[in-house]
Scaffold this motif. Sequence first.
Motif, short mmCIF file in Angstrom:
data_model
loop_
_atom_site.label_atom_id
_atom_site.label_comp_id
_atom_site.label_asym_id
_atom_site.label_seq_id
_atom_site.Cartn_x
_atom_site.Cartn_y
_atom_site.Cartn_z
N ASN A 56 1.00 -1.23 0.04
CA ASN A 56 -0.01 0.12 -0.08
C ASN A 56 0.82 1.15 0.02
OD1 ASN A 56 0.44 0.79 2.96
ND2 ASN A 56 -0.57 -0.88 3.54
N ALA A 57 0.37 2.32 -0.40
CA ALA A 57 0.87 3.64 -0.08
C ALA A 57 0.50 4.20 1.13
CB ALA A 57 0.50 4.75 -1.24
N ALA A 58 1.15 4.95 1.85
CA ALA A 58 0.76 5.12 3.19
C ALA A 58 1.46 6.69 3.75
CB ALA A 58 1.19 4.31 4.40
N GLY A 59 1.00 7.16 4.54
CA GLY A 59 1.42 8.48 5.19
C GLY A 59 2.37 8.06 6.50
N SER A 60 3.51 8.84 6.49
CA SER A 60 4.63 8.43 7.64
C SER A 60 4.18 9.53 8.70
CB SER A 60 5.91 8.76 7.00
OG SER A 60 6.70 8.75 7.93
N SER A 87 -11.61 11.23 3.04
CA SER A 87 -10.89 12.54 3.37
C SER A 87 -9.50 12.15 3.97
CB SER A 87 -11.71 13.26 4.33
OG SER A 87 -12.04 12.77 5.55
N PHE A 88 -8.45 12.91 4.06
CA PHE A 88 -7.51 12.83 4.68
C PHE A 88 -7.46 12.95 6.35
CE2 PHE A 88 -5.02 12.86 0.56
CZ PHE A 88 -4.31 11.80 0.39
N GLU A 89 -6.56 12.73 6.88
CA GLU A 89 -6.62 12.66 8.43
C GLU A 89 -6.42 14.19 9.01
OE1 GLU A 89 -4.53 10.55 6.92
OE2 GLU A 89 -5.75 9.05 6.94
N THR A 90 -7.11 14.62 9.99
CA THR A 90 -6.65 15.76 10.46
C THR A 90 -5.20 15.50 11.08
OG1 THR A 90 -7.82 15.55 12.59
CG2 THR A 90 -8.96 16.49 10.80
N ALA A 102 2.79 4.38 10.50
CA ALA A 102 2.28 4.72 9.05
C ALA A 102 0.57 4.92 9.17
CB ALA A 102 2.76 3.81 8.18
N VAL A 103 0.01 5.68 8.26
CA VAL A 103 -1.59 5.78 8.19
C VAL A 103 -2.04 5.48 6.70
CG1 VAL A 103 -1.41 8.10 7.81
CG2 VAL A 103 -3.51 7.17 8.70
N GLY A 104 -3.03 4.85 6.69
CA GLY A 104 -3.47 4.30 5.30
C GLY A 104 -5.13 4.03 5.05
N MET A 105 -5.50 3.97 3.93
CA MET A 105 -7.03 3.58 4.00
C MET A 105 -7.44 2.34 3.48
SD MET A 105 -7.85 7.15 2.19
CE MET A 105 -7.23 8.88 2.68
N SER A 106 -6.29 1.31 3.87
CA SER A 106 -6.72 0.08 3.38
C SER A 106 -6.06 -1.06 3.91
CB SER A 106 -6.11 -0.01 2.03
OG SER A 106 -4.76 0.02 1.80
N MET A 110 5.79 4.87 2.16
CA MET A 110 5.49 6.20 2.61
C MET A 110 5.59 7.42 1.27
SD MET A 110 5.21 5.51 5.75
CE MET A 110 5.46 3.70 5.36
N THR A 111 4.60 7.51 1.05
CA THR A 111 4.30 8.52 -0.16
C THR A 111 4.17 10.08 0.53
OG1 THR A 111 1.84 8.22 -0.05
CG2 THR A 111 3.22 7.16 -1.78
N ASN A 112 4.13 10.23 1.67
CA ASN A 112 3.99 11.87 2.31
C ASN A 112 4.27 11.68 3.84
OD1 ASN A 112 1.01 10.60 1.87
ND2 ASN A 112 1.05 11.77 3.71
N TYR A 113 4.52 12.86 4.39
CA TYR A 113 4.26 12.78 5.97
C TYR A 113 2.91 12.84 6.08
CZ TYR A 113 9.47 13.16 6.67
OH TYR A 113 10.74 13.17 6.69
N ALA A 114 2.45 12.27 7.21
CA ALA A 114 0.84 12.14 7.67
C ALA A 114 0.63 14.01 7.94
CB ALA A 114 0.84 11.21 8.58
N ALA A 115 -0.60 14.26 7.97
CA ALA A 115 -1.24 15.58 8.10
C ALA A 115 -0.53 15.99 9.12
CB ALA A 115 -2.58 15.34 8.49
N THR A 123 0.09 20.66 1.88
CA THR A 123 -1.20 20.00 1.83
C THR A 123 -1.13 18.55 1.27
OG1 THR A 123 -1.24 20.66 -0.37
CG2 THR A 123 -2.25 21.98 1.31
N LEU A 124 -2.36 17.76 1.46
CA LEU A 124 -2.10 16.48 1.01
C LEU A 124 -2.95 16.29 0.01
CD1 LEU A 124 -2.29 14.65 4.44
CD2 LEU A 124 -0.42 15.09 3.05
N GLY A 125 -2.58 15.12 -1.16
CA GLY A 125 -3.74 14.92 -2.12
C GLY A 125 -3.16 13.39 -3.00
N GLN A 167 -0.17 13.51 -5.13
CA GLN A 167 1.37 13.08 -4.62
C GLN A 167 1.59 11.63 -4.25
OE1 GLN A 167 1.93 15.11 -0.79
NE2 GLN A 167 4.46 14.35 -0.62
N THR A 168 0.47 11.15 -3.75
CA THR A 168 0.57 9.65 -3.31
C THR A 168 1.11 8.79 -4.49
OG1 THR A 168 -1.16 9.82 -1.83
CG2 THR A 168 -0.60 7.60 -3.11
N LEU A 169 0.44 9.22 -5.72
CA LEU A 169 0.81 8.41 -7.13
C LEU A 169 2.27 8.84 -7.50
CD1 LEU A 169 -2.58 8.56 -9.12
CD2 LEU A 169 -1.63 6.83 -7.55
N1 HPA Z 1 -3.34 9.15 4.78
C1 HPA Z 1 -4.09 7.91 4.62
N2 HPA Z 1 -3.86 7.37 3.61
C2 HPA Z 1 -2.72 7.58 2.76
C3 HPA Z 1 -1.88 8.83 2.99
C4 HPA Z 1 -2.06 9.49 4.19
O1 HPA Z 1 -1.55 10.43 4.46
N3 HPA Z 1 -0.86 8.76 2.11
C5 HPA Z 1 -1.33 7.61 1.34
N4 HPA Z 1 -2.21 7.16 1.63
#
Ligand code: HPA
Length: 260
Positions: free
Chosen positions: A104-108, A179-182, A196-200, A221-226, A232-234, A237-239
Motif C-alpha cells: 500500500n501507499a501510506a502516510g508516515s 478525506s485525509f486525516e486531520t 504509518a497511516v492508510g485507507m486499506s 511512504m508517499t508523504n508525511y502524515a497530516a 497539503t495532502l492529495g 502526490q501519493t501517485l
Molecule cells: N493518509 C491516509 N492514506 C494515505 C496517506 C495518508 O497520509 N498517504 C497515502 N495514503
Amino acid sequence: MIDAITERATGFKPKVALVLGSGLGDFAADVKPVATIPYAALPGFPKTSVESHAGKLVLGHVGPTPVAVLQGRGHYYENGKADVMAGAIRAMAELGCETLFQTNAAGSLRMDMPPGSLMAISDHINFTGVNPLFGTVRGRFVDMIGAYDPELLKKLLAVAKDEDVLCHQGVYIWFSGPSFETPAEIRAARVLGADAVGMSTAPETILARHAGMKVVGLSLMTNYAAGLGGDTLGHEQTLAVAREASGKVCRVLRAFVERY
Ligand code: HPA
C-alpha cells in the motif's frame, strides 16, 4: 465461486497472492502470465473506482513461484462496505494461496521515514469501528496475534537487506478515508503507537486471517502524515511518489516471491 478463475487457468495453483496498492501496479509486469482476468468478469470481486487501481487478476509465475496478483483493491471509503474485498480474498484462499502479500501507499508518522521510505508492517490498529467480518458467523472470533506473520516479516526484512533497500518496520493504522486525516487525528495516532497511516490493508488482513492465510505487508511512504510535513495532502502526490519508488518496491517484491 472460483470457477470463473479456474476455467481460465486450468490446474494453476498459486502459492502467494499479492495485492498491489496505489501506484504500485507495475509489479504485474514482472509476472510471466498464465491468465489475466478483469475483476468485472469475476463474481464477488470489487468494482474499483480508484483510477490508479487497474482491477485485474493476473495469474502466473515470478521465478519458480506461482502467484495470483490482485492489481487494484476495493476500499471501504468507496461504498462504505468494509467487506468489499471479501470475495477476492476468499477466492485467493480457495485457489490454494498460503500467503497474502499486501502492499500500500501510506502516510508516515515518523520523521526518520520520509516520502519514498519502505516499512514492513509488523501489526495494525483498526479503530475505525467497522470490521469486514460484520455479519459473518462461522469463525468470526479471529485471533489477530501474529496477524502479520513474524517469520515472513523477518524474511521480508532480510530480502530487502539483500537487495540493498532500506526497509523499516512498524505499525499501520487504518483510517476510513476518503478525506485525509486531520493533524489532531495524526497526533492521536502517534500516541496510540502508529508509524504509518492508510485507507486499506487492515480489512484484507482480517479477511485473510479468517480464511486461514498468512499475511505479510509492505507500506510505501508517499508523504508525511497530516501536520507533520507542512504541505497539503492529495492523491496526486501519493501517485507521483509511488511511481518514483515503484522500481525499488518491485525489486523487493520480486526477490521475496522468487525465494518464497
Ligand atoms: N493518509 C491516509 N492514506 C494515505 C496517506 C495518508 O497520509 N498517504 C497515502 N495514503
